[in-house]
Structures are given as structure tokens and as C-alpha cells.
Write an enzyme that holds these catalytic residues in place. Structure first.
Site, mmCIF file in Angstrom:
data_model
loop_
_atom_site.group_PDB
_atom_site.id
_atom_site.type_symbol
_atom_site.label_atom_id
_atom_site.label_comp_id
_atom_site.label_asym_id
_atom_site.label_seq_id
_atom_site.Cartn_x
_atom_site.Cartn_y
_atom_site.Cartn_z
ATOM 1 N N LYS A 36 -1.969 0.220 -2.848
ATOM 2 C CA LYS A 36 -0.521 -0.001 -2.906
ATOM 3 C C LYS A 36 -0.121 -0.190 -4.362
ATOM 4 C CE LYS A 36 3.249 0.015 -0.609
ATOM 5 N NZ LYS A 36 3.648 1.244 0.088
ATOM 6 N N SER A 77 5.327 5.102 3.316
ATOM 7 C CA SER A 77 5.513 3.662 3.442
ATOM 8 C C SER A 77 6.558 3.371 4.515
ATOM 9 C CB SER A 77 5.888 3.059 2.088
ATOM 10 O OG SER A 77 5.486 1.710 2.028
#
Length: 587
Positions: free
Chosen positions: A190, A386
Site C-alpha cells: 500500500k 482500492s
């Protein structure tokens, strides 16, 4: 004093006169926009496609479209109308062929892919496609490579050196300002937070970018190889060694079919359709070639509906707009089609890098409920990453382009500590009273305590657990498996198919056909949601926002994307985010 009042009076009179003039000019613009009709197409015409602006998913209902006034010049067209117009031109006897005029293709790879496939389908009619450019970016050349003939200006520029992905790191700037980005995240990959805490890519991020950029490039090279009948090894050699530096090089390696000036290409087009060189070429711009079937409403009346719900842009709360997803407005659209008995299936068109994890979860819930009563098919555009993947994962089926950017299943939060900026740089201090130990949790004038950081990390961990659980349920996988391909890692559509994040590769038309099949519909009508604002309801906000956006775009040019990144920081600082770290820009 008398002179002062004279000047004041003159100023007031001038303002009144100017306002009256502008009022009538504005009325004229509105009347012109409201009464404008599609361009009539003469026989033996050519459809001209010039794409020199970012392509939105839908053509905006803009009262100032096509009017060069106060910085508007918004003669733009959305992907929906581009695809529809190419499809219509395929069977229009007045259209002899398509002219791809010099374009920059400022949108993502999947958008370009959709248009490219539409052109390939158009050629099945036996009609021609001719491309010309003074400058060929790699994205425009990818589109143009399907043309029957590709021409480059003899003095032009041809870019063919491979792909690169660059990230802007802001840690050095934050350090100079005395601002610390306090990061709470889940996911090794991430990397959305990296620009605020690092000065270069982490090893994990470099690994994933190398992987998905390589996947995008493989697809790019393979398709050009097929279209131009040039071996992939040759194309890679040309790119790796930058063998095309001048127009003659592009011709030498058969990337183009000729070096021609614009007037020469126009003469060639006249020859193709049998027009004398001294006569004008009859052509219609793709922006004007739209909504030609006046009786289309009559043809489709009484048919069952397939709803196409557009989810485009960053995800946040509220209503959003054509370029941003508002959870309130999108949720309302899903509820509306769910309760509409005439709507038999739903296509959710997702083109989003994500955003607020809360807003994403709110939309996800509505997708789950809609799926219980009618088929829901997701069509992925340039990005469905996402939060964009979060709102997609509950669908019956997910269809992505091979070069869609997706995945990035992860959560993060950023809380700035601006103590040094306030105290050391500005000389500002704070003091106060609170009733509870955590009453000022999130205060940016001081660093987080270890206990506060633990609280926030627990919240983010819970958000990630809910995200992976939603994906596991929607994709019929175990949560352990989802975690193994999650951790914020980014995938292309091709890669996502192999690991089970999507069901098949295809475009929005494939998604619509899939929805129709699942709902057992042979004849149907497409209806679009959320409803776009009309001329008068958009007038106030449209005027100010469009003027501002166009002025900034003109001033910053290619650097506009950096402005957007910095602007998005405001929303990142508020709530936990399920967001892609960056945009993938291919020259």
C-alpha cells in the site's frame, strides 16, 4: 469630494452596463446551447476524430460546450458518445471512412483500448481508417496503429521509447516545512503513503510497479505487432535502443506508412472518396456527429431497461459530480434502479482510483442489496483500484480491460503533525482544556501518543479486515487468499484475471451484453445513472468551476496532474483511505 463621487458614479454605471451586456451574452449562449441540433451529415463524408483533451466516461451536459468564451472552449465528448458515434458511423451510408487527426490521448490505457476496439470493429464494414499526426505520443500511436494507413509529418516527432511510471515524493518538502506525516496503514504494497514518508520507492513498491508496468507494456507491444505486422522482438529492439529519433526512422522500421504534410493527407483522403483536389473535403467532427436518430425514443419505448451506472473519479461522501463519486448520489442511483421494475439488469461502470474507505463501504452495501434482486455486472475502465475495487467486488461478474489498473486492496490513514511548523517556523503555540483523555485525538498541532496511534491502527486494521472479507464473499475466495493477493498490491486486468479478481477481459459493450444475457433480454433500452444536471441547474457551479479548471489546466499543461495530486491531500487527511497511490501516465 465632488470629483470622488463622479468617479464612483462612473464606476457604478460602467458595472451596470457591463452586467447588462454580459447578461444578454449569457442568455444568447444558453439559447444557442439549448436549441443546437446535431450536425447534418452530407453524403460522401469522413468522420474526423481529434482527441486533445482528457476523455470523461460520459459527455457532460455542459451549456458552454463548443463555445470559446471566458476560457471555456469545452467542445468535449465523453467515451460513451465516442463509442456510440463510431458504431453508428459503421452503418451510416454517408460516412465513407474515419480520419484520426493528430491527438494526444491524455486519458488512461483502458479508455484508449475501448476506442481502439471500436475502430477495429468499424473496419469490418469495409470502410477505411487513416491516421495523421505531427506528434505521435505512444498512446496516440497505439490507437492509430489499427489504421489502414498511418502518416507522420516529415518534420514531426515520433515517441517510441517504452513506458515509465514516476512518483512525486514530498517528504523533503514536508521536512523543510516542519510537517511530519503520521502514517497508519495495512498492506506491504500500500504505497499511497510513500510520497509523504520516503524520498524514493520502497522495494515492495518497485516490485509491483515493475510487474504491472511490464504487463501493460507486453500488451501494448503485442497488439501493435498484430496491427502493423511487425515482430515483437523488432518492436522491443526499436524501443529499447531508441532507434526512432527522426521521422525517416519511423518509416524505415515500418511504424508508419508515409511521411506526409497535412495537405497531402487531405488530398489522399479526397482520392479515396473520389473528390477532386480543388474541392473541399466533406467531413464531420465526432463531437458534432451525435444523437442523429430523432425517433430513437420511439424505437425503444416500451422496452425493458438495462441501467448503466457511472462511477467515475475519486470516492467521497456527498453528491460528487461527473468527475467524482459521491456515496450519497451513487447509493441513491443504485436504490432507484433496484426498485424500478422496468430495470432488469445493472452495469456498474467503474473508473476510479478509490478514495474514502467509508464512502466505498456505503456504496458496496448498495451493490450487495441490488445484486439480490437483479443482475449486476461491473465494467472496469482505466482504474478500478482500492475503493474502486471495493465497490466492484460484490457484483455477479467483473469485466476489465487487459490494461485496466485494479486491485490495491488495502487501507491507510494520514494524520499530519504540524507542531514544528507552528512552533518553530511560525511562532504559533496552542493551549486548551479537554474533558476526556482522547477529546483532542487527531489534533494536528502535536504528535500522536503511542496509545492514540494504537487506537488508529486498530481502526485501520478493522477496515482492512472488512475490505478483505467483502472481497472474499464477493469473489468466493477465502479471506486468507484475498490477503495474499491484497496488501495494497496493484494488478493489471490481465494479471487480475489470472488471480481471480476479475472474471473476464472485455469492454463496456461486453458488460452490457453479459447483463442482457443474465437477465434473459434480447431487446432492451440503456438508461444512464446518476442523472446528469441539466443546463440551468448546472449554470452557476458550472460557470465558476469550468472557468477555474480551464485556466489552471492552460497554465500548468502536463503538470496539471501534480496539482490534482496535491489537491487530493485535503481529503486524504480526513478519513481512512482505500486509494491508489498514483496515476499511471503513458506518454
Amino acid at each position: 469630494m465632488k470629483q470622488f463621487f463622479k468617479f464612483v458614479l462612473a464606476t457604478i454605471v460602467g458595472l451596470i452596463i457591463t452586467s447588462v451586456i454580459l447578461f444578454f451574452v449569457l442568455i444568447g449562449i444558453i439559447v444557442s446551447a439549448a436549441t443546437s441540433k446535431p450536425a447534418s451529415v452530407a453524403s460522401n463524408s469522413i468522420l474526423t476524430i481529434t482527441i486533445d483533451h482528457p476523455i470523461s466516461e460520459r459527455t457532460p451536459k455542459n451549456p458552454f460546450a463548443g463555445i470559446n468564451f471566458w476560457g471555456f472552449n469545452n467542445k468535449s465528448i465523453g467515451l460513451d458518445d465516442i463509442l456510440e458515434n463510431i458504431k453508428r458511423a459503421k452503418t451510416d451510408n454517408n460516412i465513407r471512412g474515419i480520419f484520426l487527426n493528430q491527438s494526444y490521448m491524455l486519458s488512461g490505457q483502458a479508455t484508449t483500448e475501448e476506442i481502439r476496439k471500436a475502430l477495429i470493429d468499424f473496419k469490418k464494414s469495409g470502410k477505411f481508417v487513416v491516421a495523421y499526426g505531427e506528434i505521435y505520443t505512444q498512446s496516440f500511436y497505439y490507437l492509430a496503429s489499427v489504421a489502414d494507413k498511418v502518416y507522420l509529418n516529415p518534420k514531426g516527432i515520433f515517441d517510441f521509447g517504452g513506458f515509465d511510471s514516476q512518483i512525486t515524493f514530498l517528504k523533503g518538502t514536508l521536512d523543510k516545512l516542519g510537517v511530519e506525516a503520521q502514517i497508519i496503514k495495512v498492506g506491504t504494497y500500500k504505497s499511497a503513503v510513500e510520497p509523504f514518508v520516503l524520498t524514493k520507492m520502497s522495494d515492495a513498491n518497485r516490485e509491483q510497479v515493475t510487474s504491472y508496468l511490464g504487463s501493460l507494456y507486453d500488451y501494448f507491444i503485442n497488439n501493435i505487432s498484430i496491427s502493423r505486422n511487425i515482430p515483437t522482438d523488432t518492436l522491443r529492439d526499436v524501443a529499447n535502443n531508441l532507434r526512432v529519433q527522426y521521422p525517416e526512422d519511423a518509416l524505415k522500421y515500418r511504424l508508419v506508412d508515409g511521411l506526409k504534410y497535412k495537405d497531402e493527407v487531405l488530398d489522399l483522403l479526397k482520392d479515396r472518396i473520389g473528390v477532386q483536389h480543388k474541392k473541399d473535403l466533406s467531413s464531420v467532427d465526432i463531437e458534432d456527429y451525435t444523437k442523429g436518430d430523432d425517433d430513437r425514443a420511439d424505437k425503444t419505448s416500451g422496452l425493458q431497461n438495462i441501467a448503466v451506472i457511472y462511477a467515475s473519479g475519486d470516492i467521497g461522501g456527498g453528491d460528487g459530480d461527473d468527475n467524482a463519486i459521491g456515496s450519497e448520489k451513487l447509493s441513491a442511483a443504485l436504490r432507484k434502479v433496484r426498485m424500478d421494475d422496468k430495470v432488469k439488469a445493472v452495469v456498474l461502470r467503474v473508473n476510479s482510483p478509490g478514495g474514502s474507505s467509508l464512502a466505498s463501504a456505503v456504496i458496496w452495501r448498495e451493490v450487495v442489496l441490488t445484486k439480490k434482486v437483479k443482475p449486476v455486472i461491473v465494467s472496469m475502465g482505466d482504474y478500478a483500484a482500492s475503493g474502486g475495487y471495493y465497490i466492484s467486488c460484490a457484483a455477479d461478474s467483473i469485466i476489465a480491460e487487459p490494461n485496466t489498473i485494479t486491485g490495491s486492496i488495502g487501507i491507510f490513514a494520514i494524520l499530519p503533525n504540524m507542531q514544528k511548523l507552528f512552533n518553530d517556523k511560525l511562532g504559533v503555540t496552542f493551549d486548551g482544556v479537554k474533558t476526556g483523555k482522547f477529546s483532542d485525538l487527531g489534533n494536528i498541532s502535536r504528535p500522536l501518543t503511542p496509545e492514540e496511534r494504537t487506537i488508529l491502527q486498530t481502526q485501520v486494521n478493522r477496515g482492512y479486515d472488512e475490505f478483505t472479507q467483502a472481497v472474499a464473499e464477493g469473489r468466493h475466495k477465502t479471506q486468507v487468499y484475498v490477503n495474499s493477493i491484497g496488501q495494497g498490491r496493484v494488478w493489471t486486468g490481465t494479471q487480475a484475471l489470472k488471480i481471480g479478481l476479475v472474471d473476464r477481459l472485455g469492454n463496456i459493450n461486453d458488460a452490457i451484453e453479459s447483463a442482457a444475457k443474465k437477465a434473459n433480454l434480447k431487446d432492451y433500452k440503456l438508461v444512464s445513472y446518476p442523472e446528469q444536471k441539466g443546463i440551468f441547474s448546472k449554470l452557476g457551479s458550472s460557470m465558476s468551476e469550468d472557468v477555474k479548471a480551464n485556466m489552471i489546466k492552460k497554465e500548468l499543461g502536463e503538470n496539471y496532474s501534480y496539482y490534482e495530486q496535491i489537491k487530493s491531500l485535503q481529503s486524504m487527511m480526513r478519513t481512512p483511505q482505500a486509494r491508489l497511490a498514483y496515476q499511471v501516465n503513458i506518454k
